[in-house]
Design an enzyme around this catalytic site. Structure first.
Site, PDB file in Angstrom:
ATOM      1  N   ASP A   1     -24.344  35.512  33.815  1.00  0.00           N
ATOM      2  CA  ASP A   1     -25.781  35.743  33.552  1.00  0.00           C
ATOM      3  C   ASP A   1     -26.620  34.405  33.762  1.00  0.00           C
ATOM      4  O   ASP A   1     -27.202  33.535  33.141  1.00  0.00           O
ATOM      5  CB  ASP A   1     -25.959  36.047  32.128  1.00  0.00           C
ATOM      6  CG  ASP A   1     -27.374  36.458  31.843  1.00  0.00           C
ATOM      7  OD1 ASP A   1     -28.160  36.702  32.635  1.00  0.00           O
ATOM      8  OD2 ASP A   1     -27.886  36.690  30.728  1.00  0.00           O
TER       9      ASP A   1
ATOM     10  N   GLU B   1     -30.781  32.974  26.835  1.00  0.00           N
ATOM     11  CA  GLU B   1     -31.531  33.714  25.737  1.00  0.00           C
ATOM     12  C   GLU B   1     -30.653  34.436  24.470  1.00  0.00           C
ATOM     13  O   GLU B   1     -31.287  34.766  23.465  1.00  0.00           O
ATOM     14  CB  GLU B   1     -32.238  34.975  26.284  1.00  0.00           C
ATOM     15  CG  GLU B   1     -33.171  34.680  27.632  1.00  0.00           C
ATOM     16  CD  GLU B   1     -32.221  35.253  28.725  1.00  0.00           C
ATOM     17  OE1 GLU B   1     -31.058  34.738  28.867  1.00  0.00           O
ATOM     18  OE2 GLU B   1     -32.889  35.861  29.646  1.00  0.00           O
TER      19      GLU B   1
ATOM     20  N   HIS C   1     -29.521  43.388  30.001  1.00  0.00           N
ATOM     21  CA  HIS C   1     -28.607  42.737  29.227  1.00  0.00           C
ATOM     22  C   HIS C   1     -27.467  43.900  28.837  1.00  0.00           C
ATOM     23  O   HIS C   1     -26.443  43.630  29.074  1.00  0.00           O
ATOM     24  CB  HIS C   1     -28.739  42.069  28.071  1.00  0.00           C
ATOM     25  CG  HIS C   1     -29.432  40.917  28.297  1.00  0.00           C
ATOM     26  ND1 HIS C   1     -31.049  40.529  28.387  1.00  0.00           N
ATOM     27  CD2 HIS C   1     -29.133  39.630  29.019  1.00  0.00           C
ATOM     28  CE1 HIS C   1     -31.111  39.456  28.826  1.00  0.00           C
ATOM     29  NE2 HIS C   1     -30.218  38.799  29.344  1.00  0.00           N
TER      30      HIS C   1
ATOM     31  N   PRO D   1     -16.910  22.897  48.666  1.00  0.00           N
ATOM     32  CA  PRO D   1     -16.630  22.306  47.595  1.00  0.00           C
ATOM     33  C   PRO D   1     -16.226  20.712  47.583  1.00  0.00           C
ATOM     34  O   PRO D   1     -15.652  20.152  48.868  1.00  0.00           O
ATOM     35  CB  PRO D   1     -15.049  22.730  47.016  1.00  0.00           C
ATOM     36  CG  PRO D   1     -14.660  23.586  48.384  1.00  0.00           C
ATOM     37  CD  PRO D   1     -15.806  23.809  49.190  1.00  0.00           C
TER      38      PRO D   1
ATOM     39  N   ASP E   1     -21.779  22.345  31.608  1.00  0.00           N
ATOM     40  CA  ASP E   1     -21.745  22.950  32.944  1.00  0.00           C
ATOM     41  C   ASP E   1     -20.481  23.649  33.211  1.00  0.00           C
ATOM     42  O   ASP E   1     -19.368  23.300  32.947  1.00  0.00           O
ATOM     43  CB  ASP E   1     -21.531  21.615  33.861  1.00  0.00           C
ATOM     44  CG  ASP E   1     -21.689  22.226  35.671  1.00  0.00           C
ATOM     45  OD1 ASP E   1     -21.164  23.077  35.877  1.00  0.00           O
ATOM     46  OD2 ASP E   1     -22.788  21.432  36.433  1.00  0.00           O
TER      47      ASP E   1
END
Length: 203
Positions: free
Chosen positions: A153, A81, A55, A166, A135
């Site tokens: 991440d 996290e 991180h 798409p 989302d």
């Protein structure tokens, strides 16, 4: 854990939580080698012994590279996290003024806060941090904000899914070409995007 060509096994001494959210199978357990670990869909995502290395290297180089831009707006995508948010918020308000954190799985975020505790309550309660259990594609379609830094991440992408094109403004492959175009359009001049290194294809 397994993928198409590898299998990994981990010794576990304690299980803190195991079950499913609306989006994935979650296991939070303790390894005698790696400490507390987060597994999603049988793949290790983070481990206590080295999560700080990951991180810190994800966050600090891009924030240092954009240090000439004061009071940055930062977008974090994923990072259940809260460790990515933890590292971003180590920067002063003069450098980082606002952080939008978007993770599709609010249950995962709550479980990590309870069982991993890799971020202090001060991180979650920092007034600069705004969490959205959404989302990222829906978020980007419904918000017009632009950012100085975007930090991805997320778990590694499904390579087969990247081959599909798409289908709608809120339904396209993460890490696909359209995804990169959408993110680029949300960057301010001199902004930057950073992501982990996995099987991705920036377009």
């Amino acid at each position: 854990a397994c993928s198409s060509d590898t299998v990994s096994m981990y010794s576990i001494t304690e299980c803190f939580w195991a079950g499913r959210s609306d989006f994935c199978e979650i296991v939070i357990a303790k390894s005698p080698v790696y400490g507390k670990c987060l597994f999603l869909d049988s793949e290790m995502q983070s481990a206590e012994t080295d999560e700080a290395i990951y991180h810190e290297h994800l966050v600090h180089p891009v924030l240092a590279a954009t240090a000439g831009t004061p009071r940055k707006r930062v977008l974090i995508v994923g990072g259940g996290e809260a460790a990515t948010a933890r590292e971003v918020l180590k920067w002063s308000p003069e450098q980082v003024a606002e952080v939008e954190w978007v993770d599709i799985d609010g249950d995962l975020v709550n479980l990590c806060r309870r069982h991993l505790s890799w971020a202090e309550d001060a991180v979650y309660n920092d007034p600069r941090l705004h969490f959205h259990a959404e989302d990222i594609r829906t978020y980007l379609a419904s918000h017009s904000a632009v950012f100085d830094v975007i930090i991805l991440d997320l778990p590694d992408p499904d390579v087969d899914e990247l081959m599909s094109g798409p289908e709608s403004p809120t339904n396209y492959p993460l890490y696909g070409r359209h995804f990169w175009r959408v993110l680029r359009d949300r960057l301010r001049p001199n902004g930057a995007i950073v992501t982990h290194c996995g099987p991705i294809m920036p377009g």
